[in-house]
Each structure stands twice: as structure tokens, then as C-alpha cells.
Design a protein around this motif. Structure first.
Motif, PDB file in Angstrom:
ATOM      1  N   UNK A   1       1.267  -1.170  -0.421  1.00 34.23           N
ATOM      2  CA  UNK A   1       0.265  -0.248   0.202  1.00 34.23           C
ATOM      3  C   UNK A   1       1.689   1.174  -0.071  1.00 34.23           C
ATOM      4  N   UNK A   2       0.696   1.548  -0.690  1.00 33.35           N
ATOM      5  CA  UNK A   2       1.618   3.596  -0.831  1.00 33.35           C
ATOM      6  C   UNK A   2       0.609   4.356  -1.248  1.00 33.35           C
ATOM      7  N   UNK A   3       0.983   5.359  -0.208  1.00 33.29           N
ATOM      8  CA  UNK A   3       0.301   6.692   0.223  1.00 33.29           C
ATOM      9  C   UNK A   3       0.781   7.730   0.201  1.00 33.29           C
ATOM     10  N   UNK A   4      -0.270   9.002  -0.803  1.00 30.38           N
ATOM     11  CA  UNK A   4       1.032   9.743  -0.498  1.00 30.38           C
ATOM     12  C   UNK A   4      -0.179  10.863  -0.446  1.00 30.38           C
ATOM     13  N   UNK A   5       0.115  12.529   0.406  1.00 34.20           N
ATOM     14  CA  UNK A   5      -1.062  13.360   0.219  1.00 34.20           C
ATOM     15  C   UNK A   5      -1.144  14.743   0.308  1.00 34.20           C
ATOM     16  N   UNK A   6      -1.751  15.514   0.582  1.00 31.92           N
ATOM     17  CA  UNK A   6      -1.775  16.964   0.401  1.00 31.92           C
ATOM     18  C   UNK A   6      -3.110  17.424   1.695  1.00 31.92           C
ATOM     19  N   UNK A   7      -2.638  18.568   2.212  1.00 29.87           N
ATOM     20  CA  UNK A   7      -3.374  19.102   3.478  1.00 29.87           C
ATOM     21  C   UNK A   7      -3.099  20.213   2.465  1.00 29.87           C
ATOM     22  N   UNK A   8      -4.659  20.697   2.091  1.00 25.46           N
ATOM     23  CA  UNK A   8      -5.065  22.329   0.987  1.00 25.46           C
ATOM     24  C   UNK A   8      -5.519  22.844   2.726  1.00 25.46           C
ATOM     25  N   UNK A   9      -6.110  24.217   2.557  1.00 29.45           N
ATOM     26  CA  UNK A   9      -6.378  25.465   2.783  1.00 29.45           C
ATOM     27  C   UNK A   9      -7.312  26.180   2.066  1.00 29.45           C
TER      28      UNK A   9
END
Length: 368
Positions: A334-342
């Protein structure tokens, strides 16, 4: 309930911002103060010397979260980040008088452009939490423990995602959307000044330590001078871990200034505007499987709408990393990546299994 405490206490109602991504250039309570039963308008000037104008208590110090920017009372010349920010409280003899007077307080703004309310707009404008902010919040064990309980289970996974050469694949995107809090009892609090410059707080909340720390910092007093009584909560589901702290501090400041008990029960619409949502999460995934339908590997990119500050948003990426294969195993990894937006919305809140719910929807939807 907190709103049943101290019959005869004056009532407070919050004056909430009506615009966002705009500069507050004026606030005028003159008309409100002339209305029947109205006693005072309490704003940032009433915060005692040595007190702090933020309501997040101990969590204000969490690196990367920007929680120290959550003001108890926003002030003239501030840029207002979201609709529902606290500008002050009107105090009156009855709830109805305070409610009507709060609506009569005049607000003046200068727009700074269209607000950002969607992840698409945030991505287009590059409004993201930095990598450093995300990593700092993700490492905050105290914050994670409060919101999610025990640490996630460490699963036996391959060191890197490897797809089988003969695998088939499916790609898609799931958008969970948002949910609002609608508790039986809206945010409510009663603040009672006591002998020795002490304060007793009756609150509909989920975290007495945080409520005590928030009020102590707002008033600039040691913890030994603030006693928090947790009454019946009236429904919370995570929305009263953090979101009740703003009204706790506002009413405490008003009670300190007026030297008498003050209580508050939020009006429903204001309550929903002031409270952060169960935030939206977008899952862009690529799952491989063999000809018999047996799962192989999963590569998922996650977008979190955190509201106007990173806040607890980065922790939601942890959930996907820890729980993305909690039900269905991916032998290839399982490969995860992410972004937190404002965005120009109130900072997100916890809501019943924060991020766990969205992650389980993603895995179920992907299999379907």
C-alpha cells in the motif's frame, strides 16, 4: 446541561463574522447597546492583561498546526478567514435580547477577493500546508492520542509497493464530501466568577483539560484558579473536543469583565457556521488485482480539506497510512501520499472516527 446552570445569570450571544477573505474595517455595537436588556458588548479589549487572544489552550503550541492563530475575538484590521469567526459577544438579561442585539451589531469589510471554498480552487491557487507543517503535526503524539485514542496498528507490509507483472488494474477517484455537526445541544457554557479571582466553568464539552487550559491562558491565570465542571454534554461526536473552546473563552472573558455569572447557548445556525466540518477527503487510487479478482497492490493519493489552518488535517493522512489496508490486504503493498489544502472555512473538527470513516468508505468503494 450547561445552559441550565445559574438561573438568573445574564446571557451572552456571539457576534459572528458575516464575510471571509475580507479585511474587517469596522464593528459598531452602538445600536445593539441601546436595545432593551442589553448590558454590554465584549470584544478583544476585555481580555485581561497577561491573557492570550487565542482559544486553543495547550494545543496552540503544537508546531505546524497554526492553532495559535485561532482568535477568541477577531479585531478591526484583521483579515477574517472564515464566516462564523467570533468578533465579540453581546450580554443581555435574556437569551432573546442577546440574540437580537448580536444581529444588530454592524460589521464593515473590504473584500480581498473571492473566498476559496473548494479543494479545486485551493489547488489552483497553491493554498497548501507546507511539507514541514504536515510532518510536524503528524508527529504530535498528544494531539493524535486525544483525537484517535491508541496508536494505529503496525501492519506487516512489503518495504516497497511491487505490482505483479500479470496484474490488472482499476483507477478512479472517490470524493467523500463534507458533513456538518448537528448535536442535540448546541455549544453551551456558563462562567461563574468565584472568590479569590477564581472562575468556575460549566461546559458542554468533551475535554476538561483543554477547556481549563484554554480559559486559563485567555484570562492569564494559573490552572488552580479555574475549575471546569463537565455537565451533560448533549451530543458531541468529536465536535466538542476543540470547537467548544472558543465560546468557553469568550464567556469567561465576559464574566471576568462584568464580575457576574454569564451563560451562553449558541443559536443553531451560528453554531453550525462556527463549528468545523467533518472534512472532505479525495482519494485518487490505482488498485491492481489478478484475473481471479484477488487484490495485489494499491497506490492512493489523498487530498484533505483542512479549513483555514492545517490544524488536525495532517493527522488524517496518518489514518490512510495506518488503516488503508485494515480490512483488505494488499500483498503487493500500500503506497500513500497526500496533500493538506487550506480553504476559507472554519478549521476542521473531529467527527466520530475522524478519517477512519473516510478511509473505510474509500476501500469499500474501490472494491465495488
Amino acid at each position: 446541561y450547561a445552559s441550565d446552570q445559574h438561573v438568573g445569570a445574564w446571557f451572552a450571544q456571539v457576534v459572528v463574522s458575516r464575510q471571509c477573505n475580507a479585511k474587517l474595517v469596522g464593528i459598531d455595537a452602538t445600536e445593539a447597546l441601546r436595545m432593551p436588556g442589553v448590558k454590554d458588548f465584549v470584544g478583544s479589549a476585555a481580555i485581561p492583561k497577561g491573557g492570550a487572544n487565542y482559544w486553543t489552550g495547550d494545543f496552540a503550541m503544537i508546531p505546524g498546526s497554526d492553532m495559535d492563530k485561532e482568535k477568541i475575538f477577531w479585531e478591526v484590521n484583521d483579515t477574517i478567514p472564515y464566516v462564523g469567526a467570533q468578533l465579540g459577544v453581546v450580554v443581555a438579561e435574556t437569551w432573546a435580547q442577546a440574540h437580537e442585539a448580536a444581529k444588530a451589531v454592524k460589521q464593515a469589510y473590504v473584500s480581498l477577493g473571492p473566498p476559496v471554498t473548494t479543494t479545486v480552487d485551493a489547488q489552483r491557487r497553491g493554498m497548501t500546508a507546507t511539507r514541514n507543517q504536515v510532518e510536524q503535526v503528524k508527529k504530535s503524539g498528544h494531539l493524535a492520542k486525544l483525537l484517535r485514542g491508541s496508536p494505529g496498528v503496525q501492519r506487516d507490509r512489503p518495504p516497497a509497493m511491487v505490482r505483479a507483472s500479470s496484474s490488472l488494474s482499476a483507477q478512479s477517484t472517490l470524493k467523500t464530501g463534507e458533513q456538518v455537526h448537528f448535536q442535540l445541544e448546541t455549544k453551551s457554557v456558563c462562567a461563574v466568577p468565584c472568590d479569590g479571582d477564581c472562575m468556575e466553568i460549566f461546559v458542554s464539552g468533551q475535554c476538561r483539560d483543554l477547556e481549563q487550559s484554554a480559559v486559563c491562558l485567555a484570562l492569564g491565570v494559573p490552572r488552580s484558579q479555574v475549575n471546569v465542571v463537565n455537565t451533560r454534554v448533549g451530543g458531541a461526536f468529536g465536535g466538542k473536543i476543540l470547537c467548544q473552546l472558543a465560546t468557553c473563552c469568550a464567556v469567561a472573558v465576559a464574566a471576568r469583565k462584568l464580575k457576574r455569572p454569564v451563560r451562553l447557548q449558541n443559536e443553531r445556525r451560528n453554531d453550525m457556521q462556527m463549528t468545523g466540518l467533518r472534512n472532505s477527503m479525495d482519494f485518487d487510487y490505482d488498485i491492481s488485482f489478478d484475473a481471479d479478482g484477488k487484490l495485489d497492490a494499491c497506490d492512493v493519493k489523498v487530498v484533505v480539506d483542512a479549513g483555514w489552518i492545517p490544524g488536525i488535517g495532517p493527522l488524517f493522512l496518518n489514518s490512510v497510512e495506518e488503516e488503508g489496508d485494515a480490512v483488505f490486504k494488499f500483498p503487493g503493498g500500500l503506497k500513500t501520499s497526500g496533500q493538506v489544502l487550506i480553504t476559507n472555512k472554519a478549521a476542521i473538527s473531529a467527527m466520530r472516527a475522524p478519517a477512519t470513516m473516510q478511509t473505510s468508505i474509500f476501500t469499500s468503494a474501490a472494491l465495488e
